[in-house]
Design a protein around this motif. Sequence first.
Motif, mmCIF file in Angstrom:
data_model
loop_
_atom_site.group_PDB
_atom_site.id
_atom_site.type_symbol
_atom_site.label_atom_id
_atom_site.label_comp_id
_atom_site.label_asym_id
_atom_site.label_seq_id
_atom_site.Cartn_x
_atom_site.Cartn_y
_atom_site.Cartn_z
ATOM 1 N N ILE A 149 0.871 -1.293 -0.006
ATOM 2 C CA ILE A 149 0.114 -0.007 0.034
ATOM 3 C C ILE A 149 1.025 1.244 0.089
ATOM 4 N N HIS A 150 2.061 0.954 0.654
ATOM 5 C CA HIS A 150 2.996 2.343 0.576
ATOM 6 C C HIS A 150 3.467 2.880 -0.736
ATOM 7 N N GLU A 151 3.817 1.522 -1.294
ATOM 8 C CA GLU A 151 4.506 1.841 -2.743
ATOM 9 C C GLU A 151 3.149 2.084 -3.828
ATOM 10 N N PRO B 60 6.332 8.495 12.328
ATOM 11 C CA PRO B 60 7.460 9.722 12.072
ATOM 12 C C PRO B 60 8.093 9.644 10.996
ATOM 13 N N TYR B 61 8.019 8.548 10.096
ATOM 14 C CA TYR B 61 8.645 8.402 8.741
ATOM 15 C C TYR B 61 8.361 9.689 7.554
ATOM 16 N N ALA B 62 6.891 10.020 8.090
ATOM 17 C CA ALA B 62 6.408 11.158 7.320
ATOM 18 C C ALA B 62 7.047 12.298 7.351
ATOM 19 N N ARG C 139 7.022 13.666 -0.232
ATOM 20 C CA ARG C 139 6.405 12.315 -0.801
ATOM 21 C C ARG C 139 6.152 11.337 0.223
ATOM 22 N N GLU C 140 6.896 11.277 1.102
ATOM 23 C CA GLU C 140 6.842 10.348 2.336
ATOM 24 C C GLU C 140 5.623 10.763 3.173
ATOM 25 N N TYR C 141 5.569 11.948 3.278
ATOM 26 C CA TYR C 141 4.456 12.692 3.972
ATOM 27 C C TYR C 141 3.210 12.046 3.438
ATOM 28 N N PHE C 142 3.066 12.329 2.115
ATOM 29 C CA PHE C 142 1.778 11.746 1.414
ATOM 30 C C PHE C 142 1.463 10.344 1.322
ATOM 31 N N ALA C 143 2.704 9.466 1.145
ATOM 32 C CA ALA C 143 2.524 7.810 1.032
ATOM 33 C C ALA C 143 2.423 7.560 2.676
ATOM 34 N N SER C 144 2.786 8.065 3.612
ATOM 35 C CA SER C 144 2.327 7.657 5.183
ATOM 36 C C SER C 144 1.164 7.838 5.408
HETATM 37 ZN ZN LIG Z 1 7.946 5.661 0.541
#
Ligand SMILES: [Zn+2]
Length: 228
Positions: free
Chosen positions: A104-106, A185-187, A192-197
């Motif tokens: 789902i993350h990818e 916290p990875y967000a 881009r990681e904010y969106f994906a998280s």
């Molecule tokens: Zn990612």
Amino acid sequence: MSSGIKNYIKKGSLKIRKSNDSFMIFRDIPVYIKDPLPDNVDILQVLTQVEDRIPIRLTNGIEGFYVGFFKEFEERNINAMYRDGAIFVTNEQDNNDDMVDDLIHEIAHAVEDLHAQFIYSDNRIQSEFIGKRIRLRDLLKANGYDVDDIDFSESDFKQNFDDYLYQDIGYPVLTSLSYGLYTNPYAATSLREYFASGFEEYIFGDRELLKSISPALFNKIQEIVLDG
Ligand SMILES: [Zn+2]
């Protein structure tokens, strides 16, 4: 009921098909299993969960899934990635949920690619992200961490910022300090990681929590999921 919601319900009736070396999900997207999964991971259950949760029209940019070990994982210290329509995830998975999470993350990165204009053109998510970064800087500083050489107002991925979170602060500390600021916290890593998280949380986590912590992100994801 909008057509988006109808599609969302309808896609639950799709069946996952299996051929020799691959599965087909979302009607015609192949999933290749290059290296074996652990015994406690049931690939059919994993793929069914993913298919049940993601509206099929959000998968338009995806051409295939590849499960296994890829040397880029080692080189970049990652366990999954999206690139040019292909999603790669490691076969080293703890359990079904771990693998559903990765997929789902990818998929979120593929969705972001496809809908970048809609997601970012009004700048709301960027503002929310940068506001949180500044708040994070203040929290770290208040807790005695050195923040002077780090650019918290940057939204693109930067290796030195990633290293700073991972090595200098460490995720256990980051998790407790950023409680209430991010669903994960990875967000904080990049926009881009904010969106994906956030997408991951919306699809496979606590939707209400996302709404209260990241309202701009929540609203945008909700619009994408319900109406495209
Ligand atoms: Zn990612």
